[in-house]
Design an enzyme around this catalytic site. Structure first.
Site, short mmCIF file in Angstrom:
data_model
loop_
_atom_site.label_atom_id
_atom_site.label_comp_id
_atom_site.label_asym_id
_atom_site.label_seq_id
_atom_site.Cartn_x
_atom_site.Cartn_y
_atom_site.Cartn_z
N GLY A 52 0.81 -1.22 0.00
CA GLY A 52 0.00 0.00 0.00
C GLY A 52 0.84 1.26 0.00
N GLY B 193 2.54 3.74 1.52
CA GLY B 193 3.10 4.03 2.83
C GLY B 193 3.50 5.48 3.01
N ARG B 194 3.73 6.18 1.90
CA ARG B 194 4.11 7.60 1.99
C ARG B 194 3.45 8.40 0.86
NH1 ARG B 194 10.17 8.45 -0.44
NH2 ARG B 194 10.10 6.92 -2.11
N LYS C 120 3.46 11.94 -3.42
CA LYS C 120 4.49 11.02 -2.94
C LYS C 120 5.37 11.77 -1.96
CE LYS C 120 7.71 7.67 -4.99
NZ LYS C 120 8.21 7.16 -6.30
N ASP D 177 9.19 6.51 7.58
CA ASP D 177 8.72 7.79 8.11
C ASP D 177 7.69 8.45 7.19
OD1 ASP D 177 10.21 8.82 6.00
OD2 ASP D 177 11.82 9.60 7.26
N GLY D 178 7.46 7.86 6.00
CA GLY D 178 6.45 8.40 5.09
C GLY D 178 6.86 9.65 4.34
N ARG E 255 2.23 13.57 -8.69
CA ARG E 255 2.34 12.68 -9.83
C ARG E 255 0.98 12.49 -10.49
NH1 ARG E 255 5.06 7.10 -8.49
NH2 ARG E 255 3.08 6.65 -7.43
N ARG F 23 -2.33 -1.46 -10.12
CA ARG F 23 -1.11 -2.22 -10.33
C ARG F 23 -1.44 -3.71 -10.32
NH1 ARG F 23 2.73 1.33 -7.24
NH2 ARG F 23 1.51 3.14 -6.61
N ASP G 56 4.10 -4.63 -7.50
CA ASP G 56 3.38 -3.40 -7.14
C ASP G 56 3.88 -2.21 -7.95
OD1 ASP G 56 5.59 -4.12 -5.22
OD2 ASP G 56 5.41 -2.01 -4.75
#
Length: 487
Positions: free
Chosen positions: A92, A94-95, A115, A127-128, A178, A185, A254
């Site tokens: 998933g 994460g950041r 992102k 830490d994202g 983005r 995916r 992914d």
């Protein structure tokens, strides 16, 4: 939410609305002092966004996810994936956050995705956050790929956050905005399949058909047709990567889209000296994602997609497997056809040239390039000059002059088209030493090298006076090149 953002931007939220099982509503972390580093104004206009607004304080809040229209529902998307061959059931965003969908000038929706916007429930131990260098790398390379005519996600903006981020040292933080046709995916389908909810899987497949492969809807077996369409899109994409010497670096499931767009420019690079074993990712110690392995890995990833789609392909599992295997066998054929056609074009031969002439010319030339680790991009550009009678620049790049001279004579007898070659062999790519130069300068606060590089790669086939350094190979003291994900 500010009135300015609400009145300027309108987001669709179809994915967030229809796939609550795969989307966690979430908010970006606050950017203390947002500062625009680079904006893709032409892309903004194509998305119906006002570039002047995006440059404003309110626009920077949107581009960092700190302010958005009231109807928007930012979400972190769930997906699974095989990372370096090992399956992880819950990866998933994460950041990252999907802000929603915008309508492109072509009438079709585009995802706007952030992102580096902070930790989400999928962050695991990260830490994202993201730092300036890797986000600008994705901006540079994705926009260069677009200019080369290769299907890709695109970069709208990179915004510095004003937050220091701990990596090996403290580095300035940044968020990348983005744009993609979608962020579906192979891993999205793996996640849906793992839930055991066949209806979720079916809805996701229907969404993919509507977004990317609408012709599949009219097929007798639409889900098999979807699988075949993804195979075709990926076969074409991989051939295009290989033809320009692009090495993705982390082809996990992914990181393979259903649309056929290139996504997630982490430890990516363009090959310099021709070497089928080229690896640039610092974490790819086994060479799983080496240049020559990319088509094989793509086929492997597509097999994982077939496994995920299996309940939709046929009520009888054995027959579903048989259909998937038969379809997957088409990947190598389609990839080989696309690559062979592209290589013919690179050496200036027409598609109806005698295969008994064209194929040996391609094979022998690549062997010569490999023997001398010849600069891949520069050689093919110089070969266009040889088609006009000026063989010195290309000849001076190879080791075995006698073999090259013999090859050159047979190639010229095939009447290569120099104009055709110049239209497909770029003069400018994001050469690794220039990318690193631009990223280091930008991290230190100087954006001029970034903008100069972007200007060069935006028109890759048009040689321009004053840009000679952007067409030159890396200096010898640049050394072995390694790239990093930036997490």
């Amino acid at each position: 939410m500010s009135d300015t953002a609400a009145s300027t931007v309108t987001f669709g939220g179809r994915f967030a609305r229809e796939f609550a099982e795969m989307a966690i509503p979430w908010r970006a972390e606050k950017a203390p002092e947002p500062r625009l580093l680079v904006l893709n104004a032409p892309l903004a206009a194509e998305l119906g966004l006002d570039p002047d607004f995006l440059r404003s304080p309110a626009g920077l809040l949107l581009l960092t996810g700190n302010d958005f229209p009231e109807e928007a529902t930012p979400v972190a998307q769930a997906y699974a994936g095989h990372q370096f061959g090992w399956y992880s059931p819950r990866l998933g965003d994460g950041r990252a956050l999907l802000l929603g969908e915008l309508t492109h000038v072509d009438g079709r929706p585009r995802d706007l995705h952030l992102k580096g916007s902070g930790r989400t429930p999928f962050a695991r131990n990260g830490d994202g956050l993201a730092v300036v260098g890797p986000m600008l790398r994705e901006y540079i390379v994705s926009e260069a790929m677009h200019a080369l005519g290769i299907p890709t996600t695109r970069s709208l903006a990179v915004v510095g956050t004003g937050r220091a981020v701990q990596r090996e040292t403290l580095l300035p933080g940044a968020v990348l905005a983005r744009v993609a046709s979608s962020h579906l995916r192979v891993g999205s389908f793996q996640y849906a399949r793992a839930t055991g909810d066949v209806e979720l899987l079916r809805r996701l497949a229907d969404y993919a058909i509507a977004c990317h492969h609408p012709g599949a809807a009219d097929a007798g077996n639409p889900y098999l047709a979807l699988f075949q369409a993804v195979i075709a899109a990926q076969a074409s994409l991989l051939a295009r990567w290989m033809l320009v010497g692009f090495v993705h670096g982390v082809m996990n499931t992914d990181n393979m889209t259903i649309s056929g767009e290139t996504i997630d420019y982490g430890p990516c690079a363009f090959m310099e000296g021709f070497d089928p074993a080229a690896v640039y990712s610092s974490i790819d110690e086994s060479g799983r994602y080496a240049y020559r392995n990319q088509p094989v890995v793509a086929e492997w990833n597509l097999a994982r997609l077939a496994e995920a789609l299996l309940p939709l392909l046929h009520d009888d599992e054995e027959q579903g497997v048989a259909l998937a295997v038969e379809s997957l066998e088409g990947f190598r054929r389609q990839y080989s056809a696309a690559w062979s056609a592209g290589m013919r074009t690179k050496i200036g031969l027409s598609q109806d040239a005698d295969d008994g002439v064209a194929s040996p010319l391609v094979d022998e030339l690549l062997a010569l390039l490999q023997e001398g680790r010849v600069d891949y991009t520069g050689f093919f550009r110089n070969l266009g000059k040889a088609a006009r009678g000026l063989s010195g620049p290309a000849r001076g790049m190879v080791l075995d002059l006698a073999a090259f001279d013999a090859w050159l004579g047979r190639w010229r007898a095939a009447d290569p088209d120099a104009g055709l070659m110049d239209r497909v062999n770029p003069a400018y790519i994001p050469r690794n030493h220039l990318v690193e130069e631009a990223l280091a300068a930008a991290t230190a606060g100087d954006l001029d090298p970034l903008h100069e590089l972007l200007d060069a790669v935006a028109r890759p086939f048009e040689e321009r006076p004053g840009l000679e350094r952007y067409a030159a190979a890396a200096p010898e003291d640049f050394g072995a090149y390694r790239t990093f994900c930036g997490t």
